[in-house]
Design a protein around this motif. Structure first.
Motif, PDB file in Angstrom:
ATOM      1  N   UNK A  60       0.794  -1.230   0.000  1.00  0.00           N
ATOM      2  CA  UNK A  60       0.000   0.000   0.000  1.00  0.00           C
ATOM      3  C   UNK A  60       0.823   1.276   0.000  1.00  0.00           C
ATOM      4  N   UNK A  61       2.096   1.192  -0.405  1.00  0.00           N
ATOM      5  CA  UNK A  61       2.864   2.406  -0.626  1.00  0.00           C
ATOM      6  C   UNK A  61       4.064   2.655   0.255  1.00  0.00           C
ATOM      7  N   UNK A  62       4.180   1.992   1.397  1.00  0.00           N
ATOM      8  CA  UNK A  62       5.377   2.154   2.216  1.00  0.00           C
ATOM      9  C   UNK A  62       6.527   1.481   1.480  1.00  0.00           C
ATOM     10  N   UNK A  63       7.646   2.174   1.345  1.00  0.00           N
ATOM     11  CA  UNK A  63       8.767   1.602   0.608  1.00  0.00           C
ATOM     12  C   UNK A  63       9.677   0.803   1.526  1.00  0.00           C
ATOM     13  N   UNK A  64      10.012  -0.427   1.121  1.00  0.00           N
ATOM     14  CA  UNK A  64      10.946  -1.223   1.921  1.00  0.00           C
ATOM     15  C   UNK A  64      12.365  -0.702   1.773  1.00  0.00           C
ATOM     16  N   UNK A  65      13.198  -1.002   2.758  1.00  0.00           N
ATOM     17  CA  UNK A  65      14.612  -0.638   2.655  1.00  0.00           C
ATOM     18  C   UNK A  65      15.250  -1.465   1.535  1.00  0.00           C
ATOM     19  N   UNK A  66      16.435  -1.081   1.139  1.00  0.00           N
ATOM     20  CA  UNK A  66      17.154  -1.840   0.113  1.00  0.00           C
ATOM     21  C   UNK A  66      17.376  -3.283   0.533  1.00  0.00           C
TER      22      UNK A  66
END
Length: 96
Positions: free
Chosen positions: A27-33
């Motif tokens: 839903x839009x939260x970006x995961x870390x690399x």
């Protein structure tokens, strides 16, 4: 995850993620690399596929790209990662 026979909660437990982490990413939260690489390897797809930069889930994965390097290139890549890691830790924890 649509083709996966496991529930989202089961995948989160296996990866050691907090509950609803995958839902938040969807839903839009970006995961870390690091998380992006973990998820790509878990699902056996490229990280570019996960961030919708390609429609090909089998585009080269980071581990496959690394395996294509010769020994000198692998050493250089590992050295760059170590230097980056040392700098990040130093900047984060002021360990000069």
């Amino acid at each position: 995850m649509k083709n996966c026979s496991k529930s989202t909660n089961q995948i989160e437990r296996e990866l050691g993620y907090s509950r609803n982490a995958l839902h938040n990413y969807k839903n839009g939260t970006e995961p870390s690399g690091n998380r992006l690489i973990e998820l790509a390897e878990y699902f056996h797809v490229s990280f570019k596929f996960l961030i919708e930069k390609t429609d090909d889930p089998n585009e080269s994965k980071p581990s496959e790209l690394f395996e294509q390097l010769n020994e000198r290139q692998k050493f250089e890549m590992l050295k760059l990662c170590q230097d980056w890691s040392d700098k990040l830790l130093s900047d984060t924890y002021c360990l000069n």
